[in-house]
Enzyme design. Structure first.
Site, PDB file in Angstrom:
ATOM      1  N   GLN A   3       0.836  -1.196   0.000  1.00 46.05           N
ATOM      2  CA  GLN A   3       0.000   0.000   0.000  1.00 46.05           C
ATOM      3  C   GLN A   3       0.873   1.249   0.000  1.00 46.05           C
ATOM      4  O   GLN A   3       0.615   2.210  -0.738  1.00 46.05           O
ATOM      5  CB  GLN A   3      -0.898  -0.001   1.251  1.00 46.05           C
ATOM      6  CG  GLN A   3      -1.786   1.209   1.350  1.00 46.05           C
ATOM      7  CD  GLN A   3      -2.833   1.232   0.256  1.00 46.05           C
ATOM      8  OE1 GLN A   3      -3.566   0.262   0.080  1.00 46.05           O
ATOM      9  NE2 GLN A   3      -2.922   2.320  -0.497  1.00 46.05           N
ATOM     10  N   CYS A   7      -6.263   4.447   1.956  1.00 46.24           N
ATOM     11  CA  CYS A   7      -5.967   3.195   1.248  1.00 46.24           C
ATOM     12  C   CYS A   7      -7.222   2.503   0.747  1.00 46.24           C
ATOM     13  O   CYS A   7      -7.145   1.668  -0.138  1.00 46.24           O
ATOM     14  CB  CYS A   7      -5.157   2.269   2.146  1.00 46.24           C
ATOM     15  SG  CYS A   7      -6.016   1.766   3.652  1.00 46.24           S
ATOM     16  N   ARG A  11      -1.760   0.794  -6.918  1.00 45.59           N
ATOM     17  CA  ARG A  11      -1.465  -0.526  -6.354  1.00 45.59           C
ATOM     18  C   ARG A  11      -1.008  -1.461  -7.474  1.00 45.59           C
ATOM     19  O   ARG A  11      -0.081  -2.240  -7.311  1.00 45.59           O
ATOM     20  CB  ARG A  11      -2.710  -1.114  -5.668  1.00 45.59           C
ATOM     21  CG  ARG A  11      -3.214  -0.339  -4.462  1.00 45.59           C
ATOM     22  CD  ARG A  11      -2.258  -0.412  -3.298  1.00 45.59           C
ATOM     23  NE  ARG A  11      -1.973  -1.771  -2.895  1.00 45.59           N
ATOM     24  CZ  ARG A  11      -2.760  -2.532  -2.115  1.00 45.59           C
ATOM     25  NH1 ARG A  11      -3.871  -2.037  -1.621  1.00 45.59           N
ATOM     26  NH2 ARG A  11      -2.415  -3.782  -1.812  1.00 45.59           N
TER      27      ARG A  11
HETATM   28  N1   CP Z   1      -6.199  -1.021   0.456  1.00 52.57           N
HETATM   29  C1   CP Z   1      -6.367  -2.348   0.421  1.00 52.57           C
HETATM   30  O1   CP Z   1      -5.453  -3.139   0.719  1.00 52.57           O
HETATM   31  O2   CP Z   1      -7.597  -2.737  -0.015  1.00 52.57           O
HETATM   32  P1   CP Z   1      -8.202  -4.221  -0.024  1.00 52.57           P
HETATM   33  O3   CP Z   1      -8.416  -4.607   1.424  1.00 52.57           O
HETATM   34  O4   CP Z   1      -9.465  -4.122  -0.804  1.00 52.57           O
HETATM   35  O5   CP Z   1      -7.199  -5.142  -0.657  1.00 52.57           O
HETATM   36  N1  NVA Z   2      -5.988  -0.908   8.317  1.00 53.30           N
HETATM   37  C1  NVA Z   2      -6.894  -1.588   7.432  1.00 53.30           C
HETATM   38  C2  NVA Z   2      -6.388  -1.557   6.028  1.00 53.30           C
HETATM   39  C3  NVA Z   2      -7.271  -2.214   5.015  1.00 53.30           C
HETATM   40  C4  NVA Z   2      -6.687  -2.223   3.646  1.00 53.30           C
HETATM   41  C5  NVA Z   2      -7.089  -3.029   7.908  1.00 53.30           C
HETATM   42  O1  NVA Z   2      -6.106  -3.677   8.279  1.00 53.30           O
HETATM   43  O2  NVA Z   2      -8.227  -3.493   7.917  1.00 53.30           O
END
Ligand code: CP
Ligand code: NVA
Length: 302
Positions: free
Chosen positions: A133, A259, A287
């Site tokens: 990310q 993200c 990504r």
């Molecule tokens: N930002 C991210 O990792 O998204 P996902 O959980 O959809 O993969």
């Molecule tokens: N901090 C979040 C990020 C998701 C992409 C999680 O770990 O759920």
């Protein structure tokens, strides 16, 4: 073995070379030119113990664009779901595939997989970090504001896995990272101490508005990550919402990143995430490009 487990494992030069490669591949793709195929004839196993939209699809498409075959596997449907050891899983998968990506709860599980695999392993998110990310986020920062040196980035919200990888990036590049978290949700003290010892310019704030003032990039994430208990988080994080008031005190050309997935009205307001200063969908797109550069480095060294 070229694993990609955390930002901290790599030098600024190696990371910058991956970011440059990601930008090149993005331009080539947009211009309709065929890119390099370092994964031609190769397969990549993608293990997911938690849900995913972006990571899964961007890896799957990226592996195909690099000439490889992605194999999507839900951990629940594998024998690890019934108790087979991660060590044996690593040894067996290494006999079939040329790289492994894994999204799992325990960071130790990632490290054990990498220790016993004889092919590169890529961290696709653990409870502790999310380095892929941050590669996409750095690429987005460069696109919007040029070289990372001297930029000011503000993290607002939970000192979680995504924040941890930002802190590791601040230890490798010369940007200032400001962090504003509610009491009790700061990133681990040993991580911030390590980053400072590595030269990171980290500044901690109690107030989100002070942290945002003059900043060029405002970043946030969900208040309740996958695997977290809700508890009192909604109330605790309320003063740390990324909203119009914070954006108004940031630099005039500031961009907003998240993200995703986002909870509009919680950690970020609709007006901000859907507004003209939001870079979140470029960030999500990146990504794809950033992970192609990571995988390419893992299997071919460039
Ligand atoms: N930002 C991210 O990792 O998204 P996902 O959980 O959809 O993969
Ligand atoms: N901090 C979040 C990020 C998701 C992409 C999680 O770990 O759920």
């Amino acid at each position: 073995m070229r694993h990609f487990l955390d930002i901290r494992d790599h030098s600024a030069d190696t990371l910058q070379a991956m970011l440059d490669h990601a930008a090149e591949m993005k331009s080539a793709l947009k211009a309709g030119r065929d890119g390099p195929k370092p994964l031609a004839g190769k397969s990549v196993a993608m293990i997911f113990e938690k849900p995913s939209t972006r990571t899964r699809v961007s890896f799957e498409v990226g592996i195909s664009q690099l000439g490889g075959t992605p194999l999507m596997m839900s951990a629940q449907d594998m024998q690890i779901g019934r108790g087979e050891s991660i060590e044996d899983t690593a040894r067996v998968l290494s006999r079939y595939v040329d790289a492994i990506t894994i999204r799992c709860f325990s960071h130790d599980m990632l490290l054990t997989l990498a220790e016993h695999a004889t092919v590169p392993v890529v961290n696709a998110l653990t409870e502790r970090s999310h380095p892929c990310q941050i590669m996409a986020d750095l690429q987005t920062m460069i696109e919007r504001h040029g070289p990372l040196d001297g930029q000011i980035v503000t993290w607002i919200g939970d000192g979680n896995n995504v924040a941890a990888s930002w802190i590791e990036a601040a230890a490798r590049f010369n940007f200032q990272l400001r962090i504003a978290c509610p009491e009790g949700y700061a990133p681990p003290a040993e991580l911030t101490a390590w980053a400072r010892a590595e030269g990171a310019d980290l500044v901690m704030y109690d107030s989100a508005i002070e942290a945002a003032t003059g900043s060029q990039t405002l970043v946030t994430d969900v208040w309740i990550s996958m695997g977290d208990e809700e508890g009192t988080r909604r109330e605790d994080f309320r003063p740390f919402q990324l909203n119009e008031e914070l954006l108004a005190v940031a630099a005039g050309d500031a961009v907003v990143m998240h993200c995703l997935p986002a909870w509009r009205g919680m950690e970020i307001t609709e007006a901000v995430i859907d507004g003209p200063q939001s870079a979140v969908f470029d960030e999500a797109e990146n990504r794809l490009h950033a992970q192609k550069a990571v995988l390419s480095w893992c299997v071919s060294g460039n």
